[in-house]
Design a protein around this motif. Sequence first.
Motif, PDB file in Angstrom:
ATOM      1  N   ALA A 247      -3.509 -10.659   2.466  1.00 17.79           N
ATOM      2  CA  ALA A 247      -2.760 -10.832   3.350  1.00 17.79           C
ATOM      3  C   ALA A 247      -2.761  -9.613   4.285  1.00 17.79           C
ATOM      4  O   ALA A 247      -2.638  -9.616   5.651  1.00 17.79           O
ATOM      5  N   LEU A 248      -2.755  -8.266   3.781  1.00 22.14           N
ATOM      6  CA  LEU A 248      -2.511  -7.273   4.290  1.00 22.14           C
ATOM      7  C   LEU A 248      -3.160  -5.964   3.629  1.00 22.14           C
ATOM      8  O   LEU A 248      -2.988  -6.049   2.186  1.00 22.14           O
ATOM      9  N   GLU A 249      -3.888  -5.406   3.926  1.00 21.02           N
ATOM     10  CA  GLU A 249      -4.230  -3.984   3.406  1.00 21.02           C
ATOM     11  C   GLU A 249      -4.009  -3.142   4.467  1.00 21.02           C
ATOM     12  O   GLU A 249      -4.833  -2.998   5.430  1.00 21.02           O
ATOM     13  N   GLN A 250      -3.344  -1.973   4.099  1.00 21.60           N
ATOM     14  CA  GLN A 250      -2.822  -0.964   5.210  1.00 21.60           C
ATOM     15  C   GLN A 250      -2.897   0.531   4.473  1.00 21.60           C
ATOM     16  O   GLN A 250      -2.324   0.678   3.356  1.00 21.60           O
ATOM     17  N   VAL A 251      -3.628   1.495   4.869  1.00 26.81           N
ATOM     18  CA  VAL A 251      -3.611   2.888   4.581  1.00 26.81           C
ATOM     19  C   VAL A 251      -2.464   3.419   4.997  1.00 26.81           C
ATOM     20  O   VAL A 251      -2.299   3.655   6.258  1.00 26.81           O
ATOM     21  N   LEU A 252      -1.518   3.657   4.337  1.00 29.79           N
ATOM     22  CA  LEU A 252      -0.021   4.291   4.905  1.00 29.79           C
ATOM     23  C   LEU A 252      -0.143   5.816   4.736  1.00 29.79           C
ATOM     24  O   LEU A 252       0.714   6.431   5.606  1.00 29.79           O
ATOM     25  N   ILE A 253      -0.965   6.527   3.964  1.00 29.04           N
ATOM     26  CA  ILE A 253      -0.913   7.929   3.924  1.00 29.04           C
ATOM     27  C   ILE A 253      -2.497   8.353   3.487  1.00 29.04           C
ATOM     28  O   ILE A 253      -3.040   7.954   2.636  1.00 29.04           O
ATOM     29  N   ASP A 254      -2.864   9.436   4.127  1.00 28.88           N
ATOM     30  CA  ASP A 254      -4.308   9.940   3.921  1.00 28.88           C
ATOM     31  C   ASP A 254      -4.234  11.273   4.587  1.00 28.88           C
ATOM     32  O   ASP A 254      -3.295  11.610   5.368  1.00 28.88           O
TER      33      ASP A 254
ATOM     34  N   THR B  87      -2.343   3.302  -0.373  1.00 29.57           N
ATOM     35  CA  THR B  87      -2.563   2.074   0.310  1.00 29.57           C
ATOM     36  C   THR B  87      -1.586   0.649  -0.259  1.00 29.57           C
ATOM     37  O   THR B  87      -1.319   0.995  -1.439  1.00 29.57           O
ATOM     38  N   LEU B  88      -1.244   0.182   0.794  1.00 23.88           N
ATOM     39  CA  LEU B  88      -0.428  -0.910   0.582  1.00 23.88           C
ATOM     40  C   LEU B  88      -1.447  -2.364   0.754  1.00 23.88           C
ATOM     41  O   LEU B  88      -2.110  -2.365   1.643  1.00 23.88           O
ATOM     42  N   SER B  89      -1.486  -3.193  -0.230  1.00 23.87           N
ATOM     43  CA  SER B  89      -1.865  -4.430  -0.198  1.00 23.87           C
ATOM     44  C   SER B  89      -0.878  -5.564  -0.317  1.00 23.87           C
ATOM     45  O   SER B  89      -0.101  -5.439  -1.557  1.00 23.87           O
ATOM     46  N   ILE B  90      -1.031  -6.829  -0.076  1.00 26.00           N
ATOM     47  CA  ILE B  90      -0.349  -8.048  -0.198  1.00 26.00           C
ATOM     48  C   ILE B  90      -1.252  -9.138  -0.049  1.00 26.00           C
ATOM     49  O   ILE B  90      -2.177  -9.405   0.453  1.00 26.00           O
ATOM     50  N   ASP B  91      -1.000  -9.804  -1.475  1.00 27.95           N
ATOM     51  CA  ASP B  91      -1.943 -11.037  -1.715  1.00 27.95           C
ATOM     52  C   ASP B  91      -1.405 -12.174  -0.586  1.00 27.95           C
ATOM     53  O   ASP B  91      -0.244 -12.172  -0.293  1.00 27.95           O
ATOM     54  N   GLU B  92      -2.615 -12.800  -0.329  1.00 25.85           N
ATOM     55  CA  GLU B  92      -2.222 -13.728   0.932  1.00 25.85           C
ATOM     56  C   GLU B  92      -1.971 -15.302   0.302  1.00 25.85           C
ATOM     57  O   GLU B  92      -1.660 -16.015   1.078  1.00 25.85           O
TER      58      GLU B  92
ATOM     59  N   ARG C 133       1.376  -4.627  -3.870  1.00 24.41           N
ATOM     60  CA  ARG C 133       0.517  -3.478  -4.661  1.00 24.41           C
ATOM     61  C   ARG C 133       0.723  -2.449  -3.685  1.00 24.41           C
ATOM     62  O   ARG C 133       0.267  -2.166  -2.754  1.00 24.41           O
ATOM     63  N   LEU C 134       0.989  -1.366  -4.367  1.00 28.86           N
ATOM     64  CA  LEU C 134       1.078   0.193  -3.786  1.00 28.86           C
ATOM     65  C   LEU C 134       0.356   1.010  -4.584  1.00 28.86           C
ATOM     66  O   LEU C 134       0.491   1.390  -5.913  1.00 28.86           O
ATOM     67  N   LYS C 135      -0.834   1.592  -3.984  1.00 25.10           N
ATOM     68  CA  LYS C 135      -1.996   2.350  -4.746  1.00 25.10           C
ATOM     69  C   LYS C 135      -2.045   3.762  -4.168  1.00 25.10           C
ATOM     70  O   LYS C 135      -1.887   3.995  -2.988  1.00 25.10           O
ATOM     71  N   GLY C 136      -2.084   4.506  -5.093  1.00 31.43           N
ATOM     72  CA  GLY C 136      -2.193   6.088  -4.626  1.00 31.43           C
ATOM     73  C   GLY C 136      -3.125   6.828  -5.401  1.00 31.43           C
ATOM     74  O   GLY C 136      -3.451   6.500  -6.469  1.00 31.43           O
ATOM     75  N   GLU C 137      -3.752   7.852  -4.842  1.00 29.23           N
ATOM     76  CA  GLU C 137      -4.857   8.691  -5.513  1.00 29.23           C
ATOM     77  C   GLU C 137      -4.040  10.178  -5.607  1.00 29.23           C
ATOM     78  O   GLU C 137      -3.778  10.869  -4.680  1.00 29.23           O
TER      79      GLU C 137
END
Length: 405
Positions: free
Chosen positions: A22-29, A166-171, A178-182
């Motif tokens: 439903a959403l995939e958003q880069v929050l920090i880069d 990156t933040l993602s939310i299933d539709e 899900r909050l993913k970090g590198e």
Amino acid sequence: MNKLSSGLIGLGALAGVTPALALEQVLIDTDKPAQNWSIDSKQLGIETDKPFSITVRTLHGGRQEGVSLIDIDNGSMRITVVPTRGMNVLRAVAGDVKLGWDSPVDEVVNPAFIELNSRNGLGWLEGFNELVTRCGYEWIGHPGLDNGELLTLHGRASNIPASKVTLSIDEKPPYTIRLKGELKEKAFKKVDFAITTELATDPGSLRFTLNDTLTNEGDYSQEYQVLYHNNFGPPLLGQGSRFVAPLKQVSPFNEKARAELSSWQDYRGPTEGYDETVYNLVPYGDDQGNTLAVLHNAAGDLGIAVDFNTNQLPVFSLWKNTDTKGQGYVTGLEPGTSFSYNRSLQRPLNLVPTIGPKEQRNFQVGFSLLPKKENIEAALKKIDEIQAGRGIEVKEAPLVKLDKN
């Protein structure tokens, strides 16, 4: 998702097919300016029994200047992640229950203000106040020399700001967030590690999971160590609280812990001058290696279950820091590849694994709040099933001889 059994099964499913989002958003880069940002289920057009929201904010003042926080409010639990500090989990709050602890370090300290080599390698303590603190990845353990090199306390991971988040939310239901970090741990001629982290939770859940992957991007094999320093204070911790896990072996970390070996599972209330004791544990897992550890209060009606896989994290450190509240009244439930000794002392224990060039290692840890007596009873039943009547070997002496206790 609140049931522990489903959580254990879920660990193995985290690496499955990627769902539609439903959403995939880069929050920090690295090429994005700092921002304050928020989104919620209503804005996304998602209807759930428990509306959720995600907020990004930047702290100012003192040694927390410039620190980014991400709050995930899933409707039942508010989880705060610190991208600036290795994607650590600062706290999780469900109603009037806080998962975490009250450290004398009352700011979320920017790593820019921490010198890890200070205090004879204990500078790491100047930022230590989180619920989940990642330790590693080149090394963990107490400071000291290893082959002539000073290793500071518990490595660098918690003081590496995420390069990208990156933040993602299933539709589709359950609308997993899900909050993913590198993270990058790199030094010329020394180490070339990339770490991807993921925190996942469902709306309305009293559970979250971590799913981390370590990649050796270098051309040579490299030693590594990992430990999840998971820290809990009141209301879970108090006089008469108890730790339970399916165990193969228990041993004291040092001579001080040896003196209290008969009561290693039980907790005191805040005790002036107590400082700390640590116990080395070797857990049993089920047929797939899945296992869990439980901390519950004296009444047995509030607790936490930490689940993990012994094929990934084969040993466990139990840190009992039941000093005064002002000093930091806290216990650590810490699955890892290694115990908390200096790396030089763990090679003879075969607890310094290696990772080949371009290879990966995965680490998954789940956290389930147990808000009722029946939840704790179900978790303890699962522990009994894994223990399967097998005895616990209690070693009277520490595994290694330390110069100081």
